[in-house]
Design an enzyme around this catalytic site. Structure first.
Site, PDB file in Angstrom:
ATOM      1  N   HIS A 273       0.878  -1.181   0.000  1.00 42.83           N
ATOM      2  CA  HIS A 273       0.000   0.000   0.000  1.00 42.83           C
ATOM      3  C   HIS A 273       0.910   1.223   0.000  1.00 42.83           C
ATOM      4  O   HIS A 273       1.603   1.474  -0.967  1.00 42.83           O
ATOM      5  CB  HIS A 273      -0.911  -0.118   1.221  1.00 42.83           C
ATOM      6  CG  HIS A 273      -2.059   0.843   1.273  1.00 42.83           C
ATOM      7  ND1 HIS A 273      -2.413   1.651   0.235  1.00 42.83           N
ATOM      8  CD2 HIS A 273      -2.942   1.115   2.265  1.00 42.83           C
ATOM      9  CE1 HIS A 273      -3.458   2.384   0.580  1.00 42.83           C
ATOM     10  NE2 HIS A 273      -3.795   2.079   1.817  1.00 42.83           N
ATOM     11  N   HIS A 314      -2.604  -2.212  -9.880  1.00 43.49           N
ATOM     12  CA  HIS A 314      -3.511  -1.595  -8.915  1.00 43.49           C
ATOM     13  C   HIS A 314      -4.775  -2.419  -8.865  1.00 43.49           C
ATOM     14  O   HIS A 314      -5.214  -2.935  -9.895  1.00 43.49           O
ATOM     15  CB  HIS A 314      -3.829  -0.152  -9.355  1.00 43.49           C
ATOM     16  CG  HIS A 314      -4.358   0.689  -8.245  1.00 43.49           C
ATOM     17  ND1 HIS A 314      -5.670   0.651  -7.873  1.00 43.49           N
ATOM     18  CD2 HIS A 314      -3.731   1.546  -7.411  1.00 43.49           C
ATOM     19  CE1 HIS A 314      -5.840   1.483  -6.850  1.00 43.49           C
ATOM     20  NE2 HIS A 314      -4.687   2.031  -6.543  1.00 43.49           N
ATOM     21  N   ASP A 370       2.695   5.447  -6.966  1.00 45.89           N
ATOM     22  CA  ASP A 370       3.962   5.265  -6.255  1.00 45.89           C
ATOM     23  C   ASP A 370       5.161   5.151  -7.176  1.00 45.89           C
ATOM     24  O   ASP A 370       6.297   5.237  -6.724  1.00 45.89           O
ATOM     25  CB  ASP A 370       3.882   4.009  -5.379  1.00 45.89           C
ATOM     26  CG  ASP A 370       2.977   4.238  -4.206  1.00 45.89           C
ATOM     27  OD1 ASP A 370       3.075   5.330  -3.616  1.00 45.89           O
ATOM     28  OD2 ASP A 370       2.162   3.359  -3.879  1.00 45.89           O
TER      29      ASP A 370
END
Ligand code: ACO
Length: 436
Positions: A273, A314, A370
């Site tokens: 995460h 994702h 990210d």
């Protein structure tokens, strides 16, 4: 001949165990799982449940905060596209929008900024909590602990059904999280804490608390201040992700929001995460140079899922994450100030090769937020350990908006999933001397 459809908003389910049919209503594209309980084979039967580990296809709430279309790569807060908010608003303006449903008027915005600014200070005893950690404690664990510790200073926060009490804790959590985050960093480098400077913006003050040394007044670089503010906006909410679900599940017990937010910070700490941007940097460093990219991609593909291309994939986006697009563009502005991050070339090559490779195309694996955020954070001199902490500062607004929505939602109760029990039943106790 097939009978004409009846245009009823219902679903008919036939139980082939006994041929009985049941009609259950469809509302907003969902059926209510408890409606399945009437499907049973006899009075002893508990009734049908759904089995959905990781909530792959279960809506746990109704929400009006964040819309995502994962296939099209769309993200909107309260209906406003993320790119427009990133370009035209400040983080605090977006935080207000997320929390209140509408963009603030000029007066509301001024009052909100003033209120957040005067609540950035933390009780001095919190500094002892932080100082008691080992010098090498991870700042994310320090943040989770110190956010929970805030609960002890505001016992009234337990009154979660009082709207004004809730509002006050929301202000405190948004205002104090950057202070706790910066203090955790200062502790890890053995520097004295730098207290908030009320003359600076939300992002500017955070940079000041992180980096001020002996200078009487710290002036943040405006490009880096803006970039950090945009990063906070991009991370502000993302509907029912792991940490938000933690916030809602823990908050559903009616614990105060500090303890619930601490659980959310803990969930965000995990490498799948919020810890992913930290993992991206470690991965890029490990790859070492552009030439090693094809071999690394080969390893990923042949590992059977054991080696992941961090920053890719994702649960919801099956297209380019719109936040990654904004960050990729922003990287150039930041690198204009800080100098180019040499890992960027490896990242761009990885992205190029992965986006042309069948393995990633077939699985719809695209860069997520990210993939580029870590490179920007690193260029801004944030240590890798601080990456998930920065994520938490922005996401605090979303966690609180979701918590506030959950508390007022009449459909919600304490979160308590069911299980499919497959273990032994009704065994007779075996004393030590007869156990194999
Ligand atoms: N690299 C290589 N293969 C991958 C990756 C990846 N990053 N992500 C998924 N896959 C593969 C899986 O091995 C699986 O392959 P299979 O069908 O052959 O078994 C397939 O793609 C589907 O993946 P799932 O694990 O089922 O996807 P899920 O939705 O459960 O996982 C997750 C999503 C956790 C984000 C995953 O893509 C991942 O681990 N990515 C790397 C970590 C990361 O970047 N996390 C940040 C997410 S964004 C955020 O939290 C802000």
């Amino acid at each position: 001949m097939t009978p004409e459809p009846e245009n009823r908003e219902t679903l008919t389910i036939t139980d082939n165990r006994n041929g009985k049919s049941y009609e259950v209503p469809i509302e907003n594209g969902t059926i209510k799982a408890p409606d399945l309980r009437k499907i049973k084979t006899g009075p002893e039967d508990f009734g049908i449940m759904t089995y959905d580990p990781a909530y792959m296809n279960t809506a746990s709430c109704k929400s009006t905060i964040t819309f995502i279309d994962g296939d099209k790569g769309i993200l909107e807060y309260r209906g406003y596209p993320i790119a427009e908010l990133a370009e035209k608003t400040s983080f605090l303006e977006t935080a207000w929008l997320i929390l209140n449903g509408e963009l603030p008027t000029k007066e509301q915005y001024k009052a909100w900024v003033d209120e957040i600014t005067v609540h950035t200070m933390v009780h001095e005893n919190i500094t002892s909590v932080l100082q008691s950690f080992r010098y090498d404690a991870h700042p994310m664990a320090m943040l989770a602990s110190s956010v929970a510790a805030l609960s002890t200073f505001y016992p009234e926060a337990k009154q979660v059904h009082d709207p004004e009490v809730r509002r006050m804790q929301i202000v405190r959590l948004i205002a104090k999280t950057p202070t706790l985050a910066a203090f955790a960093y200062r502790h890890s480098i053995g520097f004295p804490f730098a207290y908030p400077d009320n003359d600076l913006s939300f992002a500017g003050n955070f940079l000041q608390m992180m980096y001020r040394t002996a200078e009487p007044k710290y002036t943040p670089n405006p490009i880096l201040e803006k970039a950090l503010d945009v990063l906070f906006i991009l991370h502000a909410d993302h509907e029912q992700n792991c940490s938000t679900s933690a916030m809602r599940a823990v908050g559903s017990s009616e614990v105060d929001p500090y303890c619930a937010a601490s659980a959310a910070v803990s969930a965000l700490y995990g490498p799948l995460h919020g810890g992913a941007n930290e993992a991206v940097l470690r991965m890029l460093k490990g790859i070492g140079s552009k030439d090693h990219v094809p071999a690394f991609v080969k390893d990923v593909k042949e590992s059977g899922g054991d080696v992941k291309l961090m920053g890719f994939g994702h649960r919801v986006y099956k297209n380019y994450d719109p936040r990654a697009k904004i960050l990729k563009q922003m990287a150039d502005q930041v690198f204009g100030v800080t100098g180019r991050n040499p890992l960027l070339d490896i990242a761009l090559e990885l992205e190029r090769i992965a986006l042309e490779d069948d393995y990633f195309i077939k699985r719809k694996l695209y860069p997520n937020v990210d993939f580029y955020s870590g490179l920007i954070y690193q260029a801004m001199k944030f240590p890798v350990d601080m990456f998930p902490v920065l994520f938490a500062i922005g996401r605090m607004a979303g966690w609180l908006a979701q918590w506030n929505e959950m508390i007022q939602d009449k459909d919600q109760k304490i979160a308590r999933p069911r299980q499919v029990y497959l273990g032994y039943r009704d065994r007779s106790f075996v004393p030590f001397d007869r156990r194999g």
